[in-house]
Design an enzyme around this catalytic site. Sequence first.
Site, short mmCIF file in Angstrom:
data_model
loop_
_atom_site.label_atom_id
_atom_site.label_comp_id
_atom_site.label_asym_id
_atom_site.label_seq_id
_atom_site.Cartn_x
_atom_site.Cartn_y
_atom_site.Cartn_z
N ARG A 83 70.00 103.31 50.03
CA ARG A 83 69.60 102.79 48.73
C ARG A 83 68.99 103.92 47.90
O ARG A 83 68.42 104.86 48.44
CB ARG A 83 68.58 101.65 48.90
CG ARG A 83 69.21 100.35 49.39
CD ARG A 83 68.18 99.24 49.45
NE ARG A 83 67.21 99.46 50.49
CZ ARG A 83 65.99 99.96 50.33
NH1 ARG A 83 65.58 100.30 49.12
NH2 ARG A 83 65.19 100.12 51.35
N TYR A 211 77.38 102.15 48.95
CA TYR A 211 76.46 101.85 50.05
C TYR A 211 75.95 100.40 49.97
O TYR A 211 75.62 99.91 48.88
CB TYR A 211 75.27 102.82 50.05
CG TYR A 211 74.22 102.36 51.04
CD1 TYR A 211 74.43 102.55 52.41
CD2 TYR A 211 73.10 101.67 50.63
CE1 TYR A 211 73.53 102.06 53.32
CE2 TYR A 211 72.18 101.19 51.55
CZ TYR A 211 72.41 101.38 52.89
OH TYR A 211 71.51 100.88 53.80
N LYS A 220 70.48 92.83 48.29
CA LYS A 220 69.18 93.18 47.70
C LYS A 220 69.13 92.81 46.21
O LYS A 220 68.11 92.35 45.72
CB LYS A 220 68.91 94.68 47.86
CG LYS A 220 68.96 95.16 49.30
CD LYS A 220 67.98 94.45 50.16
CE LYS A 220 67.92 95.07 51.55
NZ LYS A 220 66.92 94.41 52.41
N SER A 262 62.06 98.22 55.33
CA SER A 262 63.39 98.52 55.85
C SER A 262 63.31 99.43 57.08
O SER A 262 62.48 100.34 57.12
CB SER A 262 64.21 99.24 54.77
OG SER A 262 64.15 98.52 53.57
N CYS A 264 62.25 98.92 60.10
CA CYS A 264 61.04 98.83 60.93
C CYS A 264 61.19 97.78 62.03
O CYS A 264 60.19 97.28 62.55
CB CYS A 264 59.83 98.49 60.07
SG CYS A 264 59.23 99.87 59.09
N ARG A 380 75.12 101.93 59.91
CA ARG A 380 74.97 100.47 59.95
C ARG A 380 76.12 99.79 60.66
O ARG A 380 77.21 100.33 60.79
CB ARG A 380 74.94 99.93 58.51
CG ARG A 380 73.80 100.47 57.65
CD ARG A 380 72.54 99.75 57.90
NE ARG A 380 71.41 100.25 57.12
CZ ARG A 380 70.41 99.48 56.70
NH1 ARG A 380 70.39 98.20 56.96
NH2 ARG A 380 69.40 100.01 56.03
N ASN A 507 56.88 91.85 72.36
CA ASN A 507 56.31 91.34 71.10
C ASN A 507 56.18 89.82 71.11
O ASN A 507 55.43 89.24 70.32
CB ASN A 507 57.16 91.78 69.90
CG ASN A 507 57.07 93.29 69.69
OD1 ASN A 507 56.12 93.93 70.15
ND2 ASN A 507 58.04 93.86 68.99
#
Length: 595
Positions: A83, A211, A220, A262, A264, A380, A507
């Site tokens: 991005r 992209y 987005k 993003s 993470c 990706r 987690n």
Amino acid sequence: MNAAVSFIDGKSPAGSQLDNLNQWVTEAAALTQPDHIHWCDGSDPEYAALVQQMQADGTLLPLNPDTHPDSWLHRSSPSDVARVEHLTFVCTPERDAAGPNNHWMSPADGHAQMDALFAGCMRGRTLYVVPYCMGPIDSPLARCGVEITDSPYVVANMRIMTRMGAAALARIEREGSFVKGLHSIGELDPERRFIMHFPEELTIKSFGSGYGGNALLGKKCHALRIASHQARREGWLAEHMLIVGIENPQGEVHYIAAAFPSACGKTNLAMLIPPQSYREAGWKVWTVGDDICWMRPGADGRLYAINPEAGFFGVAPGTSEKSNPNALASIQHGTIFTNVAVTDDNQPWWEGLDKRVPAKDWQGRDYDPANGPAAHPNSRFTVSAKQCPSYSPRAEDPQGVPISAIVFGGRRASLVPLVFEARDWTHGVLVGASMGSETTAAATGAVGVMRRDPMAMKPFCGYNFADYFAHWLSFDQPGAKLPKVFHVNWFRKGEDGQFLWPGFGENLRVLEWMIERVQGRAEAIEAPIGLLPKPGHFNLQGVGMTAETLADLFKVDPDAWRDEFDEISEYLRSYGPAMPDELCAEAQRTLAALS
Ligand code: OXD
Ligand code: MN
């Protein structure tokens, strides 16, 4: 205009409620001058034809059909891999409406700049009309859009990422309204690249990039920047959050929405596999979404959420049998990989996958470690959510899922404990508003720099953050049964530079504590920054953690937190008088408690 036109089922959609759409397509074609116009129906034969065409022209390279059937590799232009926040604009009549968190341009200037780029840009190309629906096709929470693009790669990705084609067009015909997105890859020239949003007109114009986040306009641009605007007007929330269902051994499922910047680990958390002892006890994890969450209050006062997307556009590096077996299982077939490396037998490969040595890097060069990572750090995979073994049947529920907890989290090497709970909704909004995180490769620019990323929406909020926080605060109404709010940090490091918390499946222990808090079972102790787990009320059995590490993991250093809150207060004040007083007062309360 000299355009060969093909319509869905051979029928022209003209003469119906689609006049608005037809007129816009005609105008776009007059501006961009394509050789052909193709209205996408979203069918299998259409997808197969697109893939065949892209294989023929080298846009898609086949991967090993034995190990990865129906899967393709796309190598993007090397200067078009992420991005571009510095080239992304929100165009509102007033600069204040976009806020200091956005680059701004007036709508007239924005249109003029973009239309100059679009003029004649599709000569020799096909203009694809891509009707899509964000969210289950029959959901009252879903919203439709149409993307016009000259990129078959974008069409193929949109088919995976959204409910694309005839059903979306039928809904648009029923509703009459849709978000308009005009996209061209142009010449893929970074000097001629802009992504502009016109929220008042429900319009997006994107030029010069292929992209994902810049070009798949449903994601987005629509589902966050434009939708956040619509959500504010209509009383709901459009958030950069995963949605995950946690089923306890009693068979109760609690849905959690979690915002992380993003790259993470949102996809990993959304697809988490419980540790063995939890699995044996009957815990299960259900994936609803990994990136975007639309929520609104239901009749019972709870927030109900849908995932507007239909697929995952996940970060490949770091995805492995250890970090995310569900993602790995999802991408064994029917997947488009972008900018990964390949092995000598043509399997997709990236750093962190396994110990094999790749043959070709993401640019197709013979692999040489001197050239940097084999796979681009922001490479990706695009895959249908239905291929995920943990995909929740409730993900297709038109009414959405009730949210029990909202989680905010950043990548913080120090300061921030593993988990804490907000005292109430207002404090929770402050916790989200004051999120900070180290930057990642998902956007161009330096990596590893700490920046404020409120609610992980810094790159995506389509309006002034001060108004956005006020919108969040407005949900605290009589009768509202709002989720509890938590903050997590999986990334705290010890003095030796090693992560203190094992992360991944473990987690779930943190999520278990949250659910027990929601159920009123686990206890907490009050700290100035929020509520921390009471020793003995947080399940660490089998983790093998020393008391010293545990203390470091949950440590709250008042001096360092005072500095943090000085900075947070200054950050909030930088928005001027529009920043809600309530939020500044809440920050002052925390600061006072730290003194
Ligand atoms: C994404 C991002 O692709 O946040 O999800 O950049
Ligand atoms: Mn994202």
